[in-house]
Design an enzyme around this catalytic site. Sequence first.
Site, PDB file in Angstrom:
ATOM      1  N   ASP A  37      15.432  27.354  29.343  1.00 30.00           N
ATOM      2  CA  ASP A  37      16.446  26.780  29.507  1.00 30.00           C
ATOM      3  C   ASP A  37      17.417  27.604  30.330  1.00 30.00           C
ATOM      4  O   ASP A  37      18.587  27.310  30.517  1.00 30.00           O
ATOM      5  CB  ASP A  37      17.253  26.640  28.147  1.00 30.00           C
ATOM      6  CG  ASP A  37      17.616  27.861  27.278  1.00 30.00           C
ATOM      7  OD1 ASP A  37      17.380  29.059  27.905  1.00 30.00           O
ATOM      8  OD2 ASP A  37      18.126  27.601  26.273  1.00 30.00           O
ATOM      9  N   GLY A  38      16.909  28.936  31.098  1.00 26.81           N
ATOM     10  CA  GLY A  38      17.623  29.684  31.704  1.00 26.81           C
ATOM     11  C   GLY A  38      18.540  30.762  31.172  1.00 26.81           C
ATOM     12  O   GLY A  38      19.183  31.596  31.539  1.00 26.81           O
ATOM     13  N   HIS A 129      38.606  49.372  40.501  1.00 29.77           N
ATOM     14  CA  HIS A 129      39.701  48.895  41.292  1.00 29.77           C
ATOM     15  C   HIS A 129      40.951  49.658  41.247  1.00 29.77           C
ATOM     16  O   HIS A 129      41.675  49.460  42.083  1.00 29.77           O
ATOM     17  CB  HIS A 129      39.705  47.402  40.951  1.00 29.77           C
ATOM     18  CG  HIS A 129      40.494  46.582  41.950  1.00 29.77           C
ATOM     19  ND1 HIS A 129      40.854  46.665  43.175  1.00 29.77           N
ATOM     20  CD2 HIS A 129      41.687  45.952  41.426  1.00 29.77           C
ATOM     21  CE1 HIS A 129      41.741  45.955  43.492  1.00 29.77           C
ATOM     22  NE2 HIS A 129      42.472  45.422  42.793  1.00 29.77           N
ATOM     23  N   ASP A 168      47.430  49.095  50.834  1.00 33.10           N
ATOM     24  CA  ASP A 168      48.454  48.722  49.643  1.00 33.10           C
ATOM     25  C   ASP A 168      48.962  49.862  49.112  1.00 33.10           C
ATOM     26  O   ASP A 168      48.339  50.983  48.965  1.00 33.10           O
ATOM     27  CB  ASP A 168      48.109  47.789  48.987  1.00 33.10           C
ATOM     28  CG  ASP A 168      46.772  47.819  48.132  1.00 33.10           C
ATOM     29  OD1 ASP A 168      46.637  49.188  47.745  1.00 33.10           O
ATOM     30  OD2 ASP A 168      45.933  47.125  48.234  1.00 33.10           O
ATOM     31  N   LYS A 192      52.819  45.339  51.271  1.00 35.07           N
ATOM     32  CA  LYS A 192      52.441  44.222  51.619  1.00 35.07           C
ATOM     33  C   LYS A 192      53.057  43.242  50.465  1.00 35.07           C
ATOM     34  O   LYS A 192      53.508  43.739  49.328  1.00 35.07           O
ATOM     35  CB  LYS A 192      50.843  44.039  51.467  1.00 35.07           C
ATOM     36  CG  LYS A 192      50.376  44.189  49.873  1.00 35.07           C
ATOM     37  CD  LYS A 192      48.876  43.838  49.834  1.00 35.07           C
ATOM     38  CE  LYS A 192      48.104  44.073  48.533  1.00 35.07           C
ATOM     39  NZ  LYS A 192      46.739  44.110  48.474  1.00 35.07           N
ATOM     40  N   THR A 223      37.558  38.767  49.899  1.00 34.22           N
ATOM     41  CA  THR A 223      37.660  37.653  50.853  1.00 34.22           C
ATOM     42  C   THR A 223      37.823  38.394  52.358  1.00 34.22           C
ATOM     43  O   THR A 223      37.736  37.733  53.377  1.00 34.22           O
ATOM     44  CB  THR A 223      38.651  36.858  50.621  1.00 34.22           C
ATOM     45  OG1 THR A 223      40.059  37.555  50.806  1.00 34.22           O
ATOM     46  CG2 THR A 223      38.659  36.218  49.366  1.00 34.22           C
ATOM     47  N   THR A 226      42.925  41.047  53.039  1.00 35.41           N
ATOM     48  CA  THR A 226      43.780  41.934  52.823  1.00 35.41           C
ATOM     49  C   THR A 226      43.824  43.006  54.163  1.00 35.41           C
ATOM     50  O   THR A 226      44.514  43.637  54.777  1.00 35.41           O
ATOM     51  CB  THR A 226      43.742  42.974  51.533  1.00 35.41           C
ATOM     52  OG1 THR A 226      43.992  41.913  50.483  1.00 35.41           O
ATOM     53  CG2 THR A 226      44.647  44.173  51.578  1.00 35.41           C
TER      54      THR A 226
END
Length: 305
Positions: A37-38, A129, A168, A192, A223, A226
């Site tokens: 079923d994964g 991060h 930033d 920013k 993405t 920035t």
Amino acid sequence: MDQNLLFATNSNPDLVDEIVRLTGLRLANYRLGRFADGEVSLHLDSPVALKVAFALGSFFPPAENLIELLTLVNTLHINGVAKVVAVIPYMGYGKSDRLDHPSIPVNARLFVQALEMAGVDQFITLDLHSQIISRYFRTTHLELSAMNLFAKRIETLGLTDLTVVTPDQGGIDRATSYAKDLGKNDIVVIEKHRPADDETEVVKINGDVAGKNLIIIDDMIQTGKTIQTAAAALKQAGADDIYTAVTHFVYSAGALETLNNDVNFKKIFITNSIPVPAGVKLSEKFEVLPTQEILAYAIKPLLTS
């Protein structure tokens, strides 16, 4: 029999053999796969009781990577290992780190604590991060950095008038540390404004960039908006060549094509904390630096004879 064993999820296959080679760890006998079923399945094919287990795994998208790591850690824990050391080249959900926004989840804390509950006794991570995340670890935590790796590579370019830039204010400490590795005292800080998620606007550039070669330092690209916005503003301010050094490149977020076509970047340095997806060919603008020696250096002192 070997007292130290290496286990790995499917997230970083290119790092497994290299870490075995550099540390002398033995890759354990186990089968990590899927049920019909994964759902994640795992079977340990040899005893692990009283062993020291190193569990290698990142949790970038998809969420399967996190489920695999939790399953692996907990299975080792309930089967009696003496210690579980989680080696996490890329710890995802780092943007969900804020306790002062009651309307959003704090996934960074949630998943750190979930891994601790699953059985992690010690963490080795690479360029988190934010430093806020460090507060969420209740067990021993060692954070490594790829900044010196980047510094050594940049030095080989023989650039003059090189200035370090943070896109930033949250990256000031990281950029300052990197600048010291390059023998620089000053950095340029971009202020920013974020009008919406994954959207940024440059408010101010603190520092002189006209006629200078620049290296933008950051922990990750998702993405790419920035650093794209930052590079455009820096070029407008008279910057010469712009380089970027980023530890984690999240391919699933769509930045690859965007940055590849952006003429403002001379070169983009990334690491293999997240492997290049199958079928993806990087252009000459991108250069991947290996992290296995950094990880192995941290693992070696923890090996038990």
